[in-house]
Scaffold this active site. Structure first.
Site, PDB file in Angstrom:
ATOM      1  N   GLU A  43       0.933  -1.152  -0.153  1.00 24.38           N
ATOM      2  CA  GLU A  43      -0.082  -0.344   0.179  1.00 24.38           C
ATOM      3  C   GLU A  43       0.926   1.308   0.354  1.00 24.38           C
ATOM      4  O   GLU A  43       2.153   1.170   0.670  1.00 24.38           O
ATOM      5  CB  GLU A  43      -0.598   0.034   1.206  1.00 24.38           C
ATOM      6  CG  GLU A  43      -0.319  -0.001   2.595  1.00 24.38           C
ATOM      7  CD  GLU A  43      -0.427   1.619   3.090  1.00 24.38           C
ATOM      8  OE1 GLU A  43      -0.622   2.584   2.687  1.00 24.38           O
ATOM      9  OE2 GLU A  43      -1.136   1.270   4.453  1.00 24.38           O
ATOM     10  N   LYS A  85      -3.954  -0.092  13.596  1.00 28.79           N
ATOM     11  CA  LYS A  85      -2.753   0.967  13.212  1.00 28.79           C
ATOM     12  C   LYS A  85      -3.376   1.873  15.169  1.00 28.79           C
ATOM     13  O   LYS A  85      -4.328   1.895  15.644  1.00 28.79           O
ATOM     14  CB  LYS A  85      -3.590   2.610  12.710  1.00 28.79           C
ATOM     15  CG  LYS A  85      -4.512   2.941  12.297  1.00 28.79           C
ATOM     16  CD  LYS A  85      -3.997   3.839  10.876  1.00 28.79           C
ATOM     17  CE  LYS A  85      -5.894   4.735  10.818  1.00 28.79           C
ATOM     18  NZ  LYS A  85      -5.507   5.579   9.578  1.00 28.79           N
TER      19      LYS A  85
END
Ligand code: PSU
Ligand code: MN
Length: 317
Positions: free
Chosen positions: A31, A165
């Site tokens: 990504e 995250k």
């Protein structure tokens, strides 16, 4: 869905990636929103190149995904990676902003959700990132739940990460993924990794010890035709770990400051990561770098193992 008269906007797959896919070699998608929005320059380019090198080192072909001048690119050449890393005005493309990003000039980094879409369209079964998006602490009020989770619920691509995250609620994220039928698999751990820290104290429903076991689980899951992605959760390498307590304090302070300054939406993550970097004297950035690069290598090992199980044709089946 294809509307009559509307041309399909497929990904533009780089020659080396196309060749690898055709000849049955392992490919790992990477990504790029962590390049455009997650890491400071010039570290972002260093990490992007290091991830590609790790993937190659494990015998697979890297395919960094990004949007450039109206094209969804799968596989970037070195010069393109340099341009992307230096782009000042890059946007962040997710499922809901991919069409908009494709309609403007310049670069966009793709989040996990947009990278999964591109990978699936190109026939790539696995991608690597640092952390997936998740359910935010204030989601009950803000409704801020990352599109990554819905993507995982609908697109059969495996995502190698170090958990959600750091700035989201790990427990709620795990619950959400369970509800949506997404396997969360600990790699070498039976706890959900805590991004910069190796642990969260939250048990994961399944664990695997080797890339071969990870690949076997993926083959079983996809063999069932369940149609979802898979989260392979890999702890940050021990030597780069940020102690859980230190991480927690920095995150809490940064979140409070962001709340007071009303920094929300897509701007929130970059702002928070930069602030937490300051608050930890750069140690969060060291951990971030280490885990992203480590995950790329693990993804490549799983990709190689996947090919062995599937005879090289799962992604096209
Ligand atoms: N983890 C990081 N930095 C990031 C991201 C994750 O350490 O920039 C990105 C990933 O691309 C992920 C995205 O897909 O954040 C999720 O964003 P949102 O919460 O806006 O859905
Ligand atoms: Mn969000």
């Amino acid at each position: 869905m294809v509307l009559p008269g509307v041309p399909a906007v497929g990904p533009v797959v780089a020659a080396d990636v196309r060749h690898a896919l055709r000849s049955g070699r392992a490919v790992v998608a990477l990504e790029s929103s962590l390049i455009t929005h997650g890491l400071p320059r010039p570290l972002n380019l260093e990490v992007a190149l290091a991830c590609e090198a790790r993937v190659r080192g494990e015998g697979a072909v890297p395919a960094t995904v990004a949007v450039h001048d109206g094209r969804l690119l799968v596989g970037l050449r070195r010069e393109a990676l340099e341009e992307l890393s230096a782009a000042e005005d890059a946007s962040k493309a997710s499922r809901h902003t991919l069409a908009a990003a494709l309609g403007r000039p310049g670069w966009a980094g793709t989040t996990v959700s947009a990278t999964m879409i591109a990978a699936h369209a190109a026939g790539i079964a696995i991608l690597a990132t640092g952390g997936i998006g998740g359910v935010h602490h204030d989601a009950g009020r803000s409704f801020d739940v990352s599109a990554d989770l819905e993507e995982l619920a609908r697109t059969p691509v495996a995502v190698v990460c170090s958990g959600p995250k750091s700035i989201v609620d790990a427990r709620l994220t795990l619950e959400y993924l369970e509800t949506r039928g997404v396997p969360v698999v600990g790699c070498g751990t039976d706890e959900l990794p805590g991004f910069w820290a190796r642990e969260t104290g939250l048990p994961v429903p399944a664990g695997v010890g080797t890339p071969e076991e990870a690949a076997a689980l993926a083959i079983r899951h996809w063999g069932l035709g369940l149609g979802t992605g898979i989260v392979f959760a890999v702890p940050v390498p021990r030597e780069a770990e940020l102690p859980r307590e230190d991480a927690r304090e920095a995150i809490a302070q940064a979140l409070a400051e962001a709340g007071a300054a009303e920094i929300t939406g897509a701007a929130a993550t970059p702002w928070l990561l930069a602030r937490i970097g300051e608050l930890t004297g750069g140690r969060s950035v060291v951990a971030n770098r280490a885990l992203i690069e480590h995950n790329a290598g693990i993804a490549a090992r799983i990709a190689v193992a996947l090919l062995r199980y599937s005879g090289g044709d799962r992604a096209r089946a």
